[in-house]
Write a protein that holds these residues in place. Sequence first.
Motif, short mmCIF file in Angstrom:
data_model
loop_
_atom_site.label_atom_id
_atom_site.label_comp_id
_atom_site.label_asym_id
_atom_site.label_seq_id
_atom_site.Cartn_x
_atom_site.Cartn_y
_atom_site.Cartn_z
N ILE A 160 -10.25 -0.02 6.03
CA ILE A 160 -10.65 -0.58 4.74
C ILE A 160 -10.00 0.15 3.57
N TRP A 161 -9.51 1.38 3.78
CA TRP A 161 -8.92 2.11 2.66
C TRP A 161 -7.49 1.66 2.37
N GLU A 162 -6.75 1.31 3.40
CA GLU A 162 -5.36 0.89 3.18
C GLU A 162 -5.27 -0.37 2.31
N PRO A 163 -6.05 -1.43 2.57
CA PRO A 163 -6.02 -2.58 1.65
C PRO A 163 -6.45 -2.22 0.24
N ARG A 164 -7.39 -1.29 0.11
CA ARG A 164 -7.83 -0.89 -1.24
C ARG A 164 -6.69 -0.20 -1.99
N SER A 165 -6.00 0.70 -1.31
CA SER A 165 -4.85 1.37 -1.93
C SER A 165 -3.76 0.37 -2.29
N ALA A 166 -3.54 -0.61 -1.39
CA ALA A 166 -2.53 -1.63 -1.66
C ALA A 166 -2.91 -2.49 -2.86
N ALA A 167 -4.20 -2.82 -2.97
CA ALA A 167 -4.66 -3.62 -4.10
C ALA A 167 -4.49 -2.87 -5.42
N ALA A 168 -4.81 -1.58 -5.43
CA ALA A 168 -4.67 -0.79 -6.65
C ALA A 168 -3.20 -0.66 -7.06
N SER A 169 -2.33 -0.38 -6.08
CA SER A 169 -0.90 -0.25 -6.38
C SER A 169 -0.31 -1.57 -6.85
N SER A 170 -0.71 -2.66 -6.20
CA SER A 170 -0.19 -3.98 -6.58
C SER A 170 -0.62 -4.36 -7.99
N THR A 171 -1.87 -4.05 -8.34
CA THR A 171 -2.37 -4.36 -9.68
C THR A 171 -1.59 -3.61 -10.74
N ASP A 172 -1.35 -2.32 -10.51
CA ASP A 172 -0.59 -1.51 -11.46
C ASP A 172 0.86 -2.02 -11.58
N LEU A 173 1.46 -2.35 -10.44
CA LEU A 173 2.84 -2.83 -10.47
C LEU A 173 2.94 -4.17 -11.18
N GLU A 174 1.98 -5.04 -10.94
CA GLU A 174 1.98 -6.35 -11.59
C GLU A 174 1.87 -6.21 -13.11
N ALA A 175 0.97 -5.34 -13.54
CA ALA A 175 0.78 -5.13 -14.98
C ALA A 175 2.04 -4.56 -15.61
N GLY A 176 2.61 -3.53 -14.98
CA GLY A 176 3.82 -2.91 -15.53
C GLY A 176 5.00 -3.88 -15.56
N SER A 177 5.15 -4.69 -14.53
CA SER A 177 6.26 -5.64 -14.48
C SER A 177 6.14 -6.71 -15.56
N LEU A 178 4.92 -7.17 -15.81
CA LEU A 178 4.73 -8.20 -16.84
C LEU A 178 4.95 -7.65 -18.25
N VAL A 179 4.56 -6.41 -18.48
CA VAL A 179 4.83 -5.80 -19.79
C VAL A 179 6.33 -5.68 -20.00
N GLU A 180 7.04 -5.21 -18.97
CA GLU A 180 8.49 -5.09 -19.09
C GLU A 180 9.15 -6.46 -19.25
#
Length: 255
Positions: A63-83
């Motif tokens: 259960i921790w691996e999907p949580r880490s993936a969700a957090a990383s994906s959310t941060d990457l999505e936000a940063g990519s859209l700002v750029e």
Amino acid sequence: MDVMLTGTLVTVGAAAASVGGFLLISKVVPRRWLVADTDAASTLYATIGMAYAILIAIAAIAIWEPRSAAASSTDLEAGSLVEAYWSADQLAPADRTEVRDLIVAYLGEATGPEWTRLRVRHEPDDGAELLFTELRRRVDAVHPQTDPEQNAYAQLSAQISAAAGARSGRLQAAGEGMPGLLWPVLIAGGLVSVVFLYLFGLERTFPNGLMMAVVGAMIALLLFVLYQVEYPLSRAFAVTPDSLTTALARLRGLP
């Protein structure tokens, strides 16, 4: 109900049930039926405890691996859209305005209705999906005429593609909970770990009752924490949309 209160009730209830079972078994079951060889029982119980600890570790990793993936994906999505928003600055005025408006509109939908739906139902929102699809189509429709526009378009396409991948990862992780077979195994293992202690033939003393209470409470607390962490975007330890919300606030504050 408040998570702390629920956790306390679950832990106290498990401790009370564990002590209650101990008192009942020690009173009802004849002593000759209880385990006489405590050394052999201790060795067997250590084996049971090790096997249960391995099960807990497997569940935690699952259960921790999907949580880490969700957090990383959310941060990457936000940063990519700002750029992507900044990359659109070099496009033609019509393209720049429409692309930026779609980015802001999508972020508003992703941090609002879609995030709520992901938290409750673990599935994406149609409105956010349509907005992101429209954003990608609008970017594909850009036809740069100058070198600065060409460079900006290349960067914009790469950033939108990165955001699309991050979004897919976030949506996939949102629905990844505990593998179905693990919950029954964990619950059964917890019951075995507590009930096996009843077979040591322990006297009905306060220290022995306290030991039973602590074991039952700790197992219940571990299972409660696993339950709260099970879905990355739901329950007490859920990943928050803070990075997306921050990105939206920044872009809305720009002239």
